[in-house]
Design an enzyme around this catalytic site. Structure first.
Site, PDB file in Angstrom:
ATOM      1  N   LYS A  84      -3.302   4.527  -3.482  1.00 47.28           N
ATOM      2  CA  LYS A  84      -4.559   3.943  -3.994  1.00 47.28           C
ATOM      3  C   LYS A  84      -5.130   3.754  -2.850  1.00 47.28           C
ATOM      4  O   LYS A  84      -6.539   3.417  -2.890  1.00 47.28           O
ATOM      5  CB  LYS A  84      -4.042   2.668  -4.769  1.00 47.28           C
ATOM      6  CG  LYS A  84      -3.046   2.613  -6.143  1.00 47.28           C
ATOM      7  CD  LYS A  84      -2.461   1.706  -6.658  1.00 47.28           C
ATOM      8  CE  LYS A  84      -1.915   2.290  -8.036  1.00 47.28           C
ATOM      9  NZ  LYS A  84      -0.469   2.987  -7.660  1.00 47.28           N
ATOM     10  N   CYS A 116       3.854  -0.679 -12.207  1.00 43.76           N
ATOM     11  CA  CYS A 116       4.027   0.696 -13.113  1.00 43.76           C
ATOM     12  C   CYS A 116       5.304   0.228 -14.026  1.00 43.76           C
ATOM     13  O   CYS A 116       6.085   1.111 -14.261  1.00 43.76           O
ATOM     14  CB  CYS A 116       4.450   1.937 -12.112  1.00 43.76           C
ATOM     15  SG  CYS A 116       5.608   1.567 -10.981  1.00 43.76           S
ATOM     16  N   ALA A 143       0.753  -1.224  -0.092  1.00 44.40           N
ATOM     17  CA  ALA A 143       0.105   0.001   0.052  1.00 44.40           C
ATOM     18  C   ALA A 143       0.795   1.372  -0.094  1.00 44.40           C
ATOM     19  O   ALA A 143       0.261   2.381  -0.457  1.00 44.40           O
ATOM     20  CB  ALA A 143      -0.862   0.019   1.310  1.00 44.40           C
ATOM     21  N   ALA A 144       1.851   1.492   0.414  1.00 44.41           N
ATOM     22  CA  ALA A 144       2.808   2.646   0.738  1.00 44.41           C
ATOM     23  C   ALA A 144       3.136   3.200  -0.789  1.00 44.41           C
ATOM     24  O   ALA A 144       3.615   2.286  -1.487  1.00 44.41           O
ATOM     25  CB  ALA A 144       3.952   2.364   1.593  1.00 44.41           C
ATOM     26  N   PRO A 145       3.146   4.390  -0.956  1.00 38.44           N
ATOM     27  CA  PRO A 145       3.132   5.499   0.228  1.00 38.44           C
ATOM     28  C   PRO A 145       1.481   5.759   0.316  1.00 38.44           C
ATOM     29  O   PRO A 145       1.129   6.395   1.167  1.00 38.44           O
ATOM     30  CB  PRO A 145       3.711   6.773  -0.596  1.00 38.44           C
ATOM     31  CG  PRO A 145       3.739   6.379  -1.987  1.00 38.44           C
ATOM     32  CD  PRO A 145       3.835   5.062  -2.093  1.00 38.44           C
ATOM     33  N   ASP A 152      -0.748  -4.000  -6.034  1.00 39.33           N
ATOM     34  CA  ASP A 152       0.000  -3.072  -6.810  1.00 39.33           C
ATOM     35  C   ASP A 152       1.320  -3.302  -6.328  1.00 39.33           C
ATOM     36  O   ASP A 152       1.923  -2.847  -5.542  1.00 39.33           O
ATOM     37  CB  ASP A 152      -0.554  -1.471  -6.159  1.00 39.33           C
ATOM     38  CG  ASP A 152       0.127  -0.631  -7.386  1.00 39.33           C
ATOM     39  OD1 ASP A 152       0.294  -0.791  -8.359  1.00 39.33           O
ATOM     40  OD2 ASP A 152       0.420   0.674  -6.505  1.00 39.33           O
TER      41      ASP A 152
END
Ligand code: SAM
Length: 508
Positions: free
Chosen positions: A116, A231, A111-113, A178
């Site tokens: 999302k 990404c 989750a970081a930063p 992610d």
């Protein structure tokens, strides 16, 4: 910028000569920036300098815009009030694909930063449960800060995916993965990513991604959804990971995905060509060939120069409804979310479970809430929970387990025997939720003074109306933080770590 040679070969082989020319043309221009206006600011705030400068909407996310070059959105006090999140437009696509619905249980695994996480939390509001996990302790701290700045209702954990999976088998309606990646879509934004890139890194990332994705899948309930995103552009980390995962997980399928402005995942022909022209590692060629089984239109990829973006890959999976029910959590694991708990839509407001200081904290909270608030922001099903000197409004989740950094929304804490309301509570409130808000008009110089950490003065009329005690400082309808009024002066309780020498030219 000089792209690594191996990257150039891969990009040409996969996406063709025109796409390679486009990405090269863009190499020296500044990266794209975007902004999301969080749901509570979608009502007209016409006076905001940022709002009035936004022209180009991001087609795949409601309330999102391209950020015009030179616009210092982070300096606008509405940013400090948590009404905006700055995020590159293609990075918004994974949550658009996951489409979390109010009332759902959602896990953001890497989750970081927190871009999302905040996006998911904005969609859920106080209806639903969001667990945001980050394996890296330092980055988990940044995640928590972003969650607090935006008033997001989320539990924050700092656990390995395997540890979480042991605690939450088959529990979530939707999981976002992610994943960490080789970062080819970050080359313009983070030049260090160019230096770090090599084919070995791509292969290592693919192995890690597959492991994370498989572990994440064990936490999704039958019929639930999972989004995998990176990404990066290369199919070794994208299509190949998806196909490899599917080959091991019989009860999962890849879903068709329509994201405006994206290109479909690579076709069988393109992947065949990539396998011929970019033989990156012995053994991976087979993976590329296998990836040609991905049906066209079942993955989405944003490429620079296609839409106005840096780049992202997104795939949406669904677990078949008929798949086996989850096994129960092992002995000693953090407690899992009880089935149906979220649908018992009644805040229980029970005393805290910590037998020591917590009953007193819970009483102090009730006193504070009665005195200062019209509405408390606790979601249905949440409980009061003490952790250390702080009291939280905690949704059902991994409370009490090691690795839980934030079991919910911080409400108050006991500092040197004084009960102090938390900044995160202030941001989670609207101005109208407070009994005694100091509502400052956008442009009032006291706003910048407050953000710098200075004491501010109340007018005679404000002092009389507010009476001494805790007051919620607001810009228009948006809360900014706490102050304590005494004799016409408002003592500043804006967190020290957030204070800055704020300068901002208000629009006329
Ligand atoms: N979702 C984030 C956002 O939108 O702000 C970005 C996540 S970033 C692409 C990937 C994250 O995965 C990093 O924060 C990294 O620390 C974490 N990570 C790295 N290795 C991991 C692993 N083996 N398991 C789980 N997470 C990992």
């Amino acid at each position: 910028m000089n792209y690594p040679e191996g990257f150039a070969t891969m990009y040409r082989a996969c996406f063709g000569a025109d796409a390679w020319e486009r990405i090269q043309d863009l190499a020296s221009s500044p990266p794209h920036r975007g902004i999301r206006l969080l749901a509570r600011d979608r009502a007209p705030a016409a006076s905001s300098a940022v709002r009035s400068a936004l022209r180009q909407a991001v087609p795949w996310e409601t309330g999102a815009y391209e950020l015009p070059a030179g616009l210092q959105a982070g300096a606008d006090p509405f940013h400090a009030a948590g009404l905006y999140y700055l995020q590159e437009p293609s990075a918004m696509a994974p949550v658009s694909a996951l489409a979390p619905q109010p009332g759902e249980l959602v896990l953001d695994l890497c989750a970081a930063p927190g871009g999302k996480t905040v996006q998911i939390g904005d969609r859920l509001g106080t209806a639903g449960i969001l667990v945001a996990n980050e394996i890296d302790p330092g980055r988990a701290g940044v995640l928590t800060e972003n969650i607090e700045r935006t008033g997001t209702m989320a539990t924050v954990t700092n656990l390995s995916p395997a540890r979480l999976a042991a605690a939450f088998p088959g529990s979530f309606d939707a999981v976002l993965v992610d994943a960490p990646c080789s970062g080819e879509g970050m080359f313009r934004k983070e030049p260090a990513a160019v230096d770090q890139w090599n084919v070995g890194l791509v292969a290592a990332c693919a192995d890690t991604q597959l492991e994370i994705l498989s572990t994440a899948a064990a936490m999704v309930r039958p019929g639930g959804r999972m989004v995998y995103s990176t990404c990066t552009f290369n199919p070794i980390e994208d299509e190949c990971v998806c196909i490899e995962f599917l080959s091991r997980a019989a009860d999962w399928e890849l879903c068709p995905l329509e994201l405006p402005g994206s290109a479909a995942g690579l076709s069988a022909t393109e992947l065949e060509r990539a396998a011929r022209e970019w033989p990156p590692l012995a053994g991976r060629t087979d993976a590329l060939r296998a990836a040609s089984q991905v049906p066209t239109g079942h993955c989405a990829r944003y490429l620079p120069g296609g839409a106005d973006v840096e780049g992202h890959f997104v795939a949406l999976f669904q677990r078949r409804k008929s798949s086996a029910p989850p096994s129960s959590a092992p002995e000693g694991a953090p407690r899992s979310i009880p089935d149906g708990h979220r649908r018992n839509a009644k805040a229980r407001g029970e005393p805290a479970r910590d037998p020591g200081s917590s009953p007193r904290l819970a009483d102090a909270w009730r006193g504070f809430a009665h005195d200062a608030l019209r509405r408390a922001p606790c979601p249905p099903g949440a409980e009061l929970l003490a952790q250390g000197a702080r009291l939280y409004c905690a949704p059902p989740g991994p409370a009490g387990a090691s690795g839980v950094l934030r079991p919910g929304l911080p409400l108050i804490s006991n500092r040197h025997r004084h009960v102090v309301p938390e900044h995160a509570l202030a941001i989670a409130l609207r101005c109208a939720d407070a009994r005694r808000p100091l509502r400052l008009a956008y442009g009032d110089p006291r706003i910048l003074a407050y953000l710098r950490g200075e004491e501010i003065e109340a007018t005679a009329e404000e002092s009389e109306r507010l009476t001494d005690g805790w007051t919620l400082i607001c810009i228009e309808d948006a809360s900014l933080g706490w102050g304590k009024l005494s004799g016409g002066c408002i003592k500043n309780h804006y967190p020290r770590g957030l204070r800055r020498p704020y300068r901002f030219v208000w629009p006329h």
